[in-house]
Design a protein around this motif. Structure first.
Motif, mmCIF file in Angstrom:
data_model
loop_
_atom_site.group_PDB
_atom_site.id
_atom_site.type_symbol
_atom_site.label_atom_id
_atom_site.label_comp_id
_atom_site.label_asym_id
_atom_site.label_seq_id
_atom_site.Cartn_x
_atom_site.Cartn_y
_atom_site.Cartn_z
ATOM 1 N N UNK A 78 48.919 18.666 20.799
ATOM 2 C CA UNK A 78 49.712 18.390 21.955
ATOM 3 C C UNK A 78 50.818 17.617 21.804
ATOM 4 N N UNK A 79 51.043 17.199 20.325
ATOM 5 C CA UNK A 79 52.422 16.511 19.867
ATOM 6 C C UNK A 79 52.892 15.335 20.782
ATOM 7 N N UNK A 313 55.708 29.262 22.649
ATOM 8 C CA UNK A 313 54.486 29.444 23.497
ATOM 9 C C UNK A 313 53.177 29.260 22.797
ATOM 10 N N UNK A 314 53.244 29.317 21.414
ATOM 11 C CA UNK A 314 52.132 29.077 20.730
ATOM 12 C C UNK A 314 51.723 27.459 20.548
ATOM 13 N N UNK A 315 52.766 26.651 20.536
ATOM 14 C CA UNK A 315 52.893 25.265 20.398
ATOM 15 C C UNK A 315 52.725 24.767 21.686
ATOM 16 N N UNK A 316 53.404 25.306 22.721
ATOM 17 C CA UNK A 316 53.424 24.789 23.969
ATOM 18 C C UNK A 316 52.294 24.665 24.642
ATOM 19 N N UNK A 317 51.319 25.822 24.410
ATOM 20 C CA UNK A 317 50.204 26.144 25.207
ATOM 21 C C UNK A 317 48.978 25.147 24.814
ATOM 22 N N UNK A 318 49.320 24.369 23.531
ATOM 23 C CA UNK A 318 48.236 23.390 23.146
ATOM 24 C C UNK A 318 48.364 21.842 24.031
ATOM 25 N N UNK A 319 49.594 21.829 24.745
ATOM 26 C CA UNK A 319 49.731 20.461 25.348
ATOM 27 C C UNK A 319 48.686 20.470 26.522
ATOM 28 N N UNK A 345 44.023 29.210 29.417
ATOM 29 C CA UNK A 345 44.659 28.889 30.673
ATOM 30 C C UNK A 345 46.142 28.482 30.190
ATOM 31 N N UNK A 346 46.079 27.479 29.296
ATOM 32 C CA UNK A 346 47.705 26.983 29.046
ATOM 33 C C UNK A 346 48.579 28.076 28.408
ATOM 34 N N UNK A 347 47.988 28.957 28.039
ATOM 35 C CA UNK A 347 48.889 30.079 27.238
ATOM 36 C C UNK A 347 49.106 31.240 28.636
ATOM 37 N N UNK A 348 48.408 31.297 29.538
ATOM 38 C CA UNK A 348 48.559 32.244 30.488
ATOM 39 C C UNK A 348 49.483 31.399 31.528
#
Length: 484
Positions: A78-79, A313-319, A345-348
């Protein structure tokens, strides 16, 4: 040493230094410089636009050192969410991490939508009869295809990003090589009158606009930090990946900018009816090596654009996953795919917002979209992280810091000034579009949503502050605390 918190919830540390650097550089470069060189020239009014890329590099490096220290010390999924949660929990509970997730669900996919816009823009060079409706359908199909590619284990994606990184390097190297085989120093270094007149107001207005475009082109140096829970030896890997990717991309951008200006007259880039205003890299290839070479490299540029969206999207979906796991966001976002171990769900959701942002950009313009995503990001992420470094050094002096930023606090001061310039000049750079007002409205809505959520969950200010120093305890284990 005790295991790090995220190692207990399903993520596996498989990403090494080369893969981490490739992830960053694929996200940083992408389609950005290929579509923003004309925007940079328009901002400065001539080939002195190279100043914008240099200024962007300085801000990226200063801010990158902040990311390096925070990412090495708090290597979680999530950075920024992790960093803001740890730093600001002592006074405002979960407000800052909630606001960050709220805004990240907007500005990260908006950034990815600019990559899809660039994809369609360059596709029009190969497909001159591409209609607006066909362009919309292509962009939506690209977004859906990237989501499908991300529907797999992270180590498989890491290998894919190395391949896409190779394609990205090949595309920029070919454009640079073509430019310098057809290079005219007179064209590249002949400046208009008053180009460097620092007392002129238009220079500083152009500088602020150019700094915004420049930092947009460098954004992505933090991608690996969002995947902190999946990085091997994060205390060494994250700082090295951040710094190496910024320096590498800076070299590429300067060569690309100067080379392009030496082939294509800067006035041609300002003509909205000229192909150079939409697909300047393809025009460089066509002028230097002919139409066949231009078509081939344009295909590589399209793949590069797709690579940047994929890594973002790979990194952002983890947030939202990490936030939901900590009960700071909607709980369904805290679920991993049972077999492939990624946040579904984050990825979608981010894929859907990317598609919506793409359609929005098709009816406005790229510069406005860049201003909107940067102003939202500055408020809750960039400025907050500048403060977070100092807060954590004071609040958690015993935190294991494998990397400490060079020349502290100078990088923080440079980053602070740079972000304030970008935010302060946003409305002047986009007259009539009000990016500052929209960013304030979005953050205000997030604050209201937080109060509603906090009351339902009985969190501060309607309940106790729950202080969790889990990264401090990963090296010095001890119980958590509750504070009222």
């Amino acid at each position: 040493m005790a295991e790090l918190p995220d190692e207990r919830v399903g993520f596996v540390r498989r990403i090494g230094l080369f893969q981490a650097t490739a992830l960053n550089m694929s996200q940083m470069c992408g389609i950005g410089p290929f579509v923003t060189i004309p925007l940079m020239v328009a901002a400065f009014g001539g080939p002195q636009a190279v100043i914008g890329f240099l200024a962007g590099a300085v801000l990226a490096l200063a801010d990158g050192l902040i990311w390096a220290e925070l990412g090495a010390s708090l290597p979680g999924a999530g950075g920024s969410y992790v960093y803001l949660r740890q730093a600001f929990q002592y006074r405002t509970g979960k407000l800052m991490p909630f606001l960050f997730v709220w805004t990240a669900m907007l500005f990260i996919p908006l950034g990815m939508s600019t990559g899809v816009l660039g994809f369609v823009q360059y596709l029009a060079y190969l497909w001159p009869d591409l209609s607006p409706g066909q362009g919309d359908l292509v962009g939506l199909a690209v977004t859906a295809g990237i989501v499908v590619l991300l529907w797999r284990r992270v180590e498989n994606i890491a290998r894919l990003t190395v391949v896409l990184w190779t394609v990205m390097i090949a595309s920029v190297v070919l454009v640079i090589a073509a430019a310098f085989t057809h290079f005219s120093p007179e064209r590249a270094f002949t400046y208009p009158a008053r180009a460097f007149e620092l007392t002129a107001g238009h220079f500083w207005t152009g500088f602020a606009a150019g700094l915004t475009i420049g930092i947009y082109d460098y954004l992505g140096y933090n991608t690996v930090a969002y995947l902190g829970a999946e990085v091997r030896a994060p205390g060494r890997t994250i700082p090295r990946a951040v710094i190496r990717s910024i320096l590498g991309i800076m070299t590429i951008y300067l060569l690309l900018e100067i080379g392009t200006l030496g082939v294509v007259d800067w006035r041609e880039m300002l003509d909205p009816h000229s192909p150079a205003s939409a697909s300047v890299a393809s025009v460089v290839l066509e002028k230097a090596w002919g139409r066949g070479a231009a078509d081939t490299v344009t295909v590589l540029i399209l793949l590069t654009a797709a690579a940047s969206v994929l890594t973002g999207l790979l990194g952002g979906s983890r947030i939202p996953y990490d936030a939901a796991r900590d009960r700071v966001f909607f709980r369904p976002y805290g679920t991993l795919h049972p077999r492939h171990r990624f946040p579904t769900l984050g990825l979608l959701t981010m894929g859907a917002v990317t598609a919506a942002g793409f359609l929005l950009g098709r009816h406005t313009d790229l510069a406005t979209l860049i201003q909107l995503l940067t102003t939202v990001m500055v408020l809750v992420q960039a400025l907050a992280q500048v403060a977070a470094v100092s807060v954590l050094r004071r609040r958690q002096p015993g935190l294991h810091r494998p990397y400490r930023m060079w020349l502290h606090p100078l990088p923080s001061i440079v980053a602070l000034l740079g972000w304030l310039v970008i935010y302060g000049y946003a409305d002047r750079s986009s007259p009539g579009r009000y990016p500052v007002e929209w960013s304030l409205a979005w953050v205000g809505a997030g604050a209201v949503a937080f109060l509603v959520w906090a009351r339902r969950e009985k969190e501060w200010p309607f309940g106790p502050k729950r202080i969790r120093e889990e990264y401090l305890h990963s090296t010095n284990p001890g119980p958590g605390r509750l504070r009222r």
